[in-house]
Design an enzyme around this catalytic site. Structure first.
Site, PDB file in Angstrom:
ATOM      1  N   GLY A  22      -0.176  -8.736 -42.200  1.00  0.00           N
ATOM      2  CA  GLY A  22      -0.395  -8.570 -43.565  1.00  0.00           C
ATOM      3  C   GLY A  22      -1.444  -7.408 -43.534  1.00  0.00           C
ATOM      4  N   ALA A  24      -3.726  -4.262 -42.464  1.00  0.00           N
ATOM      5  CA  ALA A  24      -3.529  -2.637 -42.519  1.00  0.00           C
ATOM      6  C   ALA A  24      -2.553  -2.154 -41.313  1.00  0.00           C
ATOM      7  CB  ALA A  24      -4.639  -1.887 -42.651  1.00  0.00           C
ATOM      8  N   ASP A  25      -3.130  -2.806 -40.136  1.00  0.00           N
ATOM      9  CA  ASP A  25      -2.693  -2.092 -38.867  1.00  0.00           C
ATOM     10  C   ASP A  25      -1.096  -2.703 -38.791  1.00  0.00           C
ATOM     11  OD1 ASP A  25      -3.077  -4.773 -38.491  1.00  0.00           O
ATOM     12  OD2 ASP A  25      -4.510  -4.662 -36.807  1.00  0.00           O
ATOM     13  N   SER A  26      -0.591  -3.984 -38.952  1.00  0.00           N
ATOM     14  CA  SER A  26       0.479  -4.543 -38.727  1.00  0.00           C
ATOM     15  C   SER A  26       1.501  -3.915 -39.895  1.00  0.00           C
ATOM     16  CB  SER A  26       0.872  -5.955 -38.733  1.00  0.00           C
ATOM     17  OG  SER A  26       0.168  -6.567 -40.037  1.00  0.00           O
ATOM     18  N   HIS A 429       0.154   3.997  28.638  1.00  0.00           N
ATOM     19  CA  HIS A 429      -0.275   2.895  28.018  1.00  0.00           C
ATOM     20  C   HIS A 429       0.718   1.588  28.637  1.00  0.00           C
ATOM     21  CE1 HIS A 429      -3.366   4.043  24.787  1.00  0.00           C
ATOM     22  NE2 HIS A 429      -3.496   4.619  26.092  1.00  0.00           N
ATOM     23  N   GLU A 431       2.011  -0.783  27.029  1.00  0.00           N
ATOM     24  CA  GLU A 431       3.247  -0.931  26.071  1.00  0.00           C
ATOM     25  C   GLU A 431       4.169   0.063  26.288  1.00  0.00           C
ATOM     26  OE1 GLU A 431      -0.447  -2.016  23.419  1.00  0.00           O
ATOM     27  OE2 GLU A 431      -0.126  -0.664  25.184  1.00  0.00           O
ATOM     28  N   CYS A 458      -2.771  -0.123  19.938  1.00  0.00           N
ATOM     29  CA  CYS A 458      -2.845   0.928  19.343  1.00  0.00           C
ATOM     30  C   CYS A 458      -2.264   1.616  18.566  1.00  0.00           C
ATOM     31  CB  CYS A 458      -3.673   2.199  20.320  1.00  0.00           C
ATOM     32  SG  CYS A 458      -2.668   3.111  21.421  1.00  0.00           S
ATOM     33  N   CYS A 461       0.896   3.052  20.498  1.00  0.00           N
ATOM     34  CA  CYS A 461       1.783   1.978  21.266  1.00  0.00           C
ATOM     35  C   CYS A 461       2.505   1.494  20.021  1.00  0.00           C
ATOM     36  CB  CYS A 461       1.106   1.233  22.043  1.00  0.00           C
ATOM     37  SG  CYS A 461       0.481   1.975  23.322  1.00  0.00           S
TER      38      CYS A 461
END
Length: 548
Positions: A22, A24-26, A429, A431, A458, A461
């Site tokens: 009720g 002003a905004d809503s 390396h 791996e 690293c 790898c």
């Protein structure tokens, strides 16, 4: 009206629920939605905080009828609920209002709830958060679940001007003039004083909220991307705080910001901290991990040899390890078992001799595994072979890293050690050697295989392992100079297609000892400087994890 209408265009033709007090905004929002071609349903909650509050509901009902809008209302004794649940009155009103709006939306099958919060509401909320000492000043979110707040950037004065142009009235709640309420005090006394010196204070506070929300969202995303193996002590404090809040929230635990700060500080410092949360639940940080529930401590998963007895730790218990005899209490501390869980740790002992500790990574006494006839797991056996390859690399003046690839049955199908100096090629390396050899047996893709390597891979790898779609990576020591799984960065925090499972810290102490000894030898020898520079990982292994 242009700015007001622009924010409502997405709702043209859409059925939406509108909270209408009720004020002003809503009232302005209900009118503007109706004018924009939306199909609003007006919902009003009577908070029963004034003797004449029912009159507000009748006024809003008449407005809805005049606009041809469906109307829903309910009455709740907010003061009674607040007293019963221990909430303050403002908080109770807000919670009960949104509960009502949510129920009403479900009743009408609506997925969108609109509220008419304005820039003034946003400024007041940011100030309240600041004065309460909240960690992040995010204000009122424009979207939360099904709730939308399209006018958060609109000044309240614009709404009142819009209503005057329509010759429309609104209600003024007498409670909105009572400075006993914090929000009213801010509105009547604080914001006018600030506005007199800083005319754009509302816009500035709204901008602060927006930027804080954006920053907070980015930090939450970074925290959510942390993988289970990522060392938390390398994360920025802001990320750690959000990671902790996510963990606490995921367990349904209550907390205050001082709890979050204490736990995040301990994770960042790599320390130990015990915190009692609201409700009496304990939270513990130790060994770089956050424990929110009792630690899972399963009993032995192998036949217990005759003469071995299952019990829990006793004062004075000692266990013989390869490095010498140690107190069981010290071993549990080193393994970062939370203090409250230590009395529950399963222990296998033969007389006074402790043979096995049921920690998450079980601890075996020297030669006890052989006595029990328990074999190494494929990963443990693979790491032993990788360590042998690493020692071989050290013997050739290389950085001591070794790797093997295991197939689905746990058999070694690929082996490799560092040969970078031997070949004058810094891509040689361990791996990469192991992965290439494994593809000769298993094919190009290694989704059912495990890469076992003595040092955290690293980026190069890890990239090769991801390209091979390796199913699992197990590594020993952390690599604080070039690690791609948290040592320097965690590349798996990003999406790279199929993501391997990762386990770090397997036989880490042994891998770290080999690295340190080798680098000490490099420094002592005539070619030490060059070897260290070539390695790319000087000091690797200082941040070693637990052995298994």
């Amino acid at each position: 009206m242009t700015d007001l209408a622009a924010a409502l265009r997405p709702y043209a033709g859409q059925r939406v629920l509108v909270g209408v007090s009720g004020g002003a905004d809503s009232v302005a929002l209900l009118h503007a939605l109706h004018a924009a071609g939306a199909q609003p349903v007006a919902a009003h909650l009577d908070h029963a905080l004034r003797p004449d509050s029912a009159g507000d509901a009748h006024w809003v009902e008449a407005l809805a009828e005049r606009l041809g809008v469906p109307f829903e209302t309910a009455r709740v004794d907010v003061a009674a609920v607040a007293a019963r649940r221990g909430w303050n009155l403002e908080d109770a009103a807000r919670r009960l209002r949104y509960e009502f709006l949510t129920r009403t939306a479900r009743k009408h099958g609506l997925t969108v709830i609109l509220t008419a919060h304005t820039r003034r509401d946003q400024a007041e909320t940011v100030l309240m958060q600041l004065l309460r000492g909240e960690a992040v000043l995010t204000g009122i979110p424009p979207v939360h679940g099904r709730v939308r707040r399209p006018w958060l950037d609109v000044p309240r004065e614009a709404l009142e001007a819009y209503l005057r142009g329509l010759n429309e009235s609104w209600l003024d709640d007498p409670m909105n003039a009572d400075p006993h309420y914090t929000r009213v005090w801010l509105r009547q006394q604080v914001l006018p004083a600030l506005r007199a010196r800083f005319p754009a204070v509302e816009a500035a506070l709204a901008r602060l909220a927006r930027l804080s929300r954006e920053d907070d969202a980015a930090l939450h995303a970074q925290a959510a991307a942390l993988t289970a193996h990522a060392p938390l002590n390398t994360q920025p404090p802001a990320v750690l705080r959000r990671w902790v809040t996510a963990q606490l929230g995921g367990e349904g635990l209550g907390y205050h910001m001082d709890h979050v700060q204490a736990l995040a500080d301990a994770l960042g410092a790599g320390g130990t901290r015990h915190v009692t949360l609201p409700g009496g639940q304990n939270a513990t940080v130790t060994g770089g991990h956050l424990h929110l529930r009792p630690l899972a401590l399963p009993g032995p998963d192998f036949p217990v040899p005759p003469g071995w007895n299952l019990r829990t730790p006793r004062p004075g218990d000692r266990i013989r390890l390869p490095g010498g005899t140690r107190k069981v209490s010290d071993v549990l501390t080193d393994r970062h078992v939370p203090r409250e869980d230590r009395p529950r740790v399963p222990v296998l002992a033969a007389g006074q001799s402790v043979k096995w500790l049921g920690t998450p990574d079980p601890v075996w006494a020297e030669h006890a595994r052989e006595e029990a006839g328990v074999s190494l797991t494929p990963e443990q056996a693979g790491m032993r072979e990788a360590l042998a390859l690493a020692r071989e690399a050290a013997g050739h003046g290389e950085v001591p890293v070794g790797a093997v690839v295991l197939d689905a049955a746990g058999q070694v199908i690929g082996r490799g050690r560092n040969t970078s100096r031997e070949h004058g090629d810094m891509t040689r390396h361990a791996e990469l050697h192991a992965l290439r050899e494994a593809t000769l047996t298993a094919g190009a893709y290694l989704g059912a295989c495990t890469l076992v390597v003595t040092l955290e891979p690293c980026p190069m790898c890890l990239g090769a392992a991801l390209e091979a779609r390796i199913g699992r990576i197990v590594y020993g020591a952390h690599n604080p100079r070039a690690g791609a799984l948290g040592g320097v960065t965690d590349l798996l925090a990003h999406h790279w297609g199929p993501r391997p499972a990762v386990q770090g810290g397997l036989l880490a102490r042994e891998a770290a000892r080999l690295l340190r000894a080798t680098f000490q030898g490099f420094r002592a020898g005539p070619a030490g400087g060059a070897a260290q520079e070539d390695s790319g990982v000087p000091g690797a292994g200082r941040a070693a994890g637990p052995d298994s």
